[in-house]
Design an enzyme around this catalytic site. Structure first.
Site, PDB file in Angstrom:
ATOM      1  N   ASP A  64       8.720  -0.968   2.792  1.00 50.86           N
ATOM      2  CA  ASP A  64       7.958  -1.673   3.238  1.00 50.86           C
ATOM      3  C   ASP A  64       7.048  -3.253   2.199  1.00 50.86           C
ATOM      4  O   ASP A  64       6.712  -4.117   2.428  1.00 50.86           O
ATOM      5  CB  ASP A  64       6.020  -0.690   2.648  1.00 50.86           C
ATOM      6  CG  ASP A  64       6.016   0.161   3.861  1.00 50.86           C
ATOM      7  OD1 ASP A  64       7.077  -0.325   4.539  1.00 50.86           O
ATOM      8  OD2 ASP A  64       5.505   0.897   4.746  1.00 50.86           O
ATOM      9  N   GLY A  65       7.806  -2.093   0.595  1.00 53.94           N
ATOM     10  CA  GLY A  65       7.589  -3.558  -0.329  1.00 53.94           C
ATOM     11  C   GLY A  65       8.416  -5.176  -0.176  1.00 53.94           C
ATOM     12  O   GLY A  65       8.002  -6.079  -0.511  1.00 53.94           O
ATOM     13  N   ASN A 133      -1.192  -7.081   1.954  1.00 54.59           N
ATOM     14  CA  ASN A 133      -1.004  -5.141   2.035  1.00 54.59           C
ATOM     15  C   ASN A 133      -2.273  -5.278   1.471  1.00 54.59           C
ATOM     16  O   ASN A 133      -3.491  -4.478   1.472  1.00 54.59           O
ATOM     17  CB  ASN A 133      -0.206  -4.529   0.798  1.00 54.59           C
ATOM     18  CG  ASN A 133       0.376  -3.538   1.983  1.00 54.59           C
ATOM     19  OD1 ASN A 133       0.319  -2.905   3.149  1.00 54.59           O
ATOM     20  ND2 ASN A 133       1.313  -2.360   1.286  1.00 54.59           N
ATOM     21  N   ASP A 163     -11.637   0.978 -13.474  1.00 55.81           N
ATOM     22  CA  ASP A 163     -10.338   0.279 -13.871  1.00 55.81           C
ATOM     23  C   ASP A 163      -9.799  -0.534 -13.029  1.00 55.81           C
ATOM     24  O   ASP A 163      -8.884  -0.989 -13.475  1.00 55.81           O
ATOM     25  CB  ASP A 163      -9.606   2.145 -14.215  1.00 55.81           C
ATOM     26  CG  ASP A 163      -9.740   3.011 -14.523  1.00 55.81           C
ATOM     27  OD1 ASP A 163     -10.525   2.862 -15.216  1.00 55.81           O
ATOM     28  OD2 ASP A 163      -9.301   3.743 -14.375  1.00 55.81           O
ATOM     29  N   THR A 174      -3.550   2.333   3.780  1.00 57.59           N
ATOM     30  CA  THR A 174      -2.309   3.547   3.398  1.00 57.59           C
ATOM     31  C   THR A 174      -2.010   3.426   1.876  1.00 57.59           C
ATOM     32  O   THR A 174      -1.223   4.485   1.408  1.00 57.59           O
ATOM     33  CB  THR A 174      -1.741   3.201   4.366  1.00 57.59           C
ATOM     34  OG1 THR A 174      -0.498   2.296   3.683  1.00 57.59           O
ATOM     35  CG2 THR A 174      -2.531   4.031   5.190  1.00 57.59           C
ATOM     36  N   ALA A 175      -2.352   2.390   0.848  1.00 60.70           N
ATOM     37  CA  ALA A 175      -1.599   2.137  -0.274  1.00 60.70           C
ATOM     38  C   ALA A 175      -2.496   2.609  -1.969  1.00 60.70           C
ATOM     39  O   ALA A 175      -3.112   3.074  -0.960  1.00 60.70           O
ATOM     40  CB  ALA A 175      -0.500   0.966   0.083  1.00 60.70           C
ATOM     41  N   TYR A 176      -2.491   0.992  -1.805  1.00 63.29           N
ATOM     42  CA  TYR A 176      -3.720   1.614  -3.006  1.00 63.29           C
ATOM     43  C   TYR A 176      -4.680   1.658  -3.147  1.00 63.29           C
ATOM     44  O   TYR A 176      -5.527   2.934  -4.154  1.00 63.29           O
ATOM     45  CB  TYR A 176      -3.542   0.346  -4.002  1.00 63.29           C
ATOM     46  CG  TYR A 176      -3.741   0.026  -5.924  1.00 63.29           C
ATOM     47  CD1 TYR A 176      -4.519   1.018  -6.202  1.00 63.29           C
ATOM     48  CD2 TYR A 176      -3.461  -1.294  -6.582  1.00 63.29           C
ATOM     49  CE1 TYR A 176      -5.009   0.993  -7.658  1.00 63.29           C
ATOM     50  CE2 TYR A 176      -4.054  -0.718  -7.418  1.00 63.29           C
ATOM     51  CZ  TYR A 176      -4.769  -0.178  -8.639  1.00 63.29           C
ATOM     52  OH  TYR A 176      -4.754   0.129  -9.563  1.00 63.29           O
ATOM     53  N   SER A 177      -5.339   1.388  -2.019  1.00 63.05           N
ATOM     54  CA  SER A 177      -7.089   1.426  -1.544  1.00 63.05           C
ATOM     55  C   SER A 177      -7.184   3.109  -1.087  1.00 63.05           C
ATOM     56  O   SER A 177      -8.176   3.878  -1.707  1.00 63.05           O
ATOM     57  CB  SER A 177      -6.899   0.890  -0.494  1.00 63.05           C
ATOM     58  OG  SER A 177      -8.128   1.188  -0.242  1.00 63.05           O
ATOM     59  N   ALA A 198     -11.575   4.632  -9.612  1.00 60.86           N
ATOM     60  CA  ALA A 198     -12.218   5.075 -11.132  1.00 60.86           C
ATOM     61  C   ALA A 198     -13.594   4.061 -11.479  1.00 60.86           C
ATOM     62  O   ALA A 198     -14.140   4.018 -13.231  1.00 60.86           O
ATOM     63  CB  ALA A 198     -11.452   5.491 -12.391  1.00 60.86           C
TER      64      ALA A 198
END
Length: 303
Positions: A64-65, A133, A163, A174-177, A198
């Site tokens: 994906d990247g 993304n 953070d 579907t990634a960092y979020s 966080a």
């Protein structure tokens, strides 16, 4: 056709398949000058910013990247991008290496559909970047917290102290979020989601916004130095002041799809790795046909 290569993985086998197909069909292949040493001399090296401009289509070889990088490279003149899978868990790439010859022939005969993707067009302290993304403001380890105010269409709504603060597209949900506790957004939806990671104070939940709303995140004086990440890549390091303005741009990327239903089923299976529950009969439908028949014989139906 322009080739976009995974930065570290061995792409020799896949490039060889593409090169043999291109030779049979009298097609020219191009690659960035920086990647010239990774391919044969038959593939034309061109400046990185000219690959997408000179190609009729792009072939992304990686995960994906790599696919996101290919989409970003064609942001000013979107070209169809065919993804060939070399990565691990991914949601954008459809084709496996053994399927390449048939996929390339279908690409040549225009026997495919286009899946359009939106991006986030971002002004980061005066520099323009795009993210398919997400864009994230992340604290430097050991240096305190990210502290930013949130304004929507010029109206200030609150602040984050956390953070990180992640702004994502539907495909980026579907990634960092998601890892930060955000919701999964349907790729068919037009929306933007802001999720704090966080959170210590201020806004502590995800906020889902309309694609027509303009977002501004501005660093507060008490914020720690912030790293700005775009699709997981560091764009700016240790920022201590300034703002990020974000707008949603539709149809910014074009992804080649040959079998949308099969692609959707693959992603359903990947979603189970994200702890989304499936009914037993749904899981059986995702098995290969031979295993599905065996499962129907051996596993009793649910009560």
């Amino acid at each position: 056709m322009g080739l976009v290569l995974h930065p570290t993985r061995d792409v020799t086998e896949v490039v060889g398949i593409i090169e043999r197909w291109a030779k049979r069909h009298h097609k020219t292949l191009m690659v960035r000058e920086e990647d010239q040493h990774r391919v044969s001399s038959c593939i034309v090296p061109v400046p990185a910013d000219e690959v997408a401009a000179r190609a009729d289509a792009l072939i992304s070889i990686g995960g994906d990247g790599t696919m996101l990088g290919a989409l970003r490279s064609a942001i000013h003149d979107p070209k169809p991008v065919l993804g060939v899978h070399l990565g691990h868990l991914g949601f954008l790439v459809e084709i496996e290496p053994p399927e390449l010859p048939d996929a390339l022939s279908r690409l040549l005969s225009k026997d495919f559909t286009i899946e359009s993707h939106a991006c986030l067009a971002c002004d980061v302290c005066g520099d323009d970047v795009v993210a398919f993304n997400d864009i994230a403001l992340v604290r430097q380890p050991g240096s305190g917290f990210v502290s930013v105010t949130l304004a929507i269409d010029g109206q200030q709504y609150g602040y984050y102290r956390s953070d990180a603060v992640v702004v994502s597209t539907p495909i980026g949900s579907t990634a960092y979020s998601y890892a930060a506790g955000g919701p999964l957004i349907s790729p068919a939806a037009d929306s933007v989601v802001i999720t704090p990671s966080a959170p210590m104070a201020g806004i502590s939940r995800s906020v889902v916004l309309s694609p027509d709303e303009n977002i501004r995140l501005e660093l507060r004086p008490d914020s720690s130095p912030v790293v700005v990440e775009m699709d997981g890549l560091v764009f700016r390091d240790a920022a201590t002041e300034g703002a990020v303005d974000i707008t949603y741009r539709r149809k910014a990327g074009l992804v080649v799809r040959f079998d949308p239903l099969r692609y959707q089923e693959r992603n359903q299976l990947k979603m189970t790795l994200l702890d989304l529950p499936f009914l037993p009969e749904q899981l059986r439908e995702l098995l290969p046909e031979e295993l599905r028949r065996r499962a129907q014989q051996e596993i009793p139906p649910p009560c």
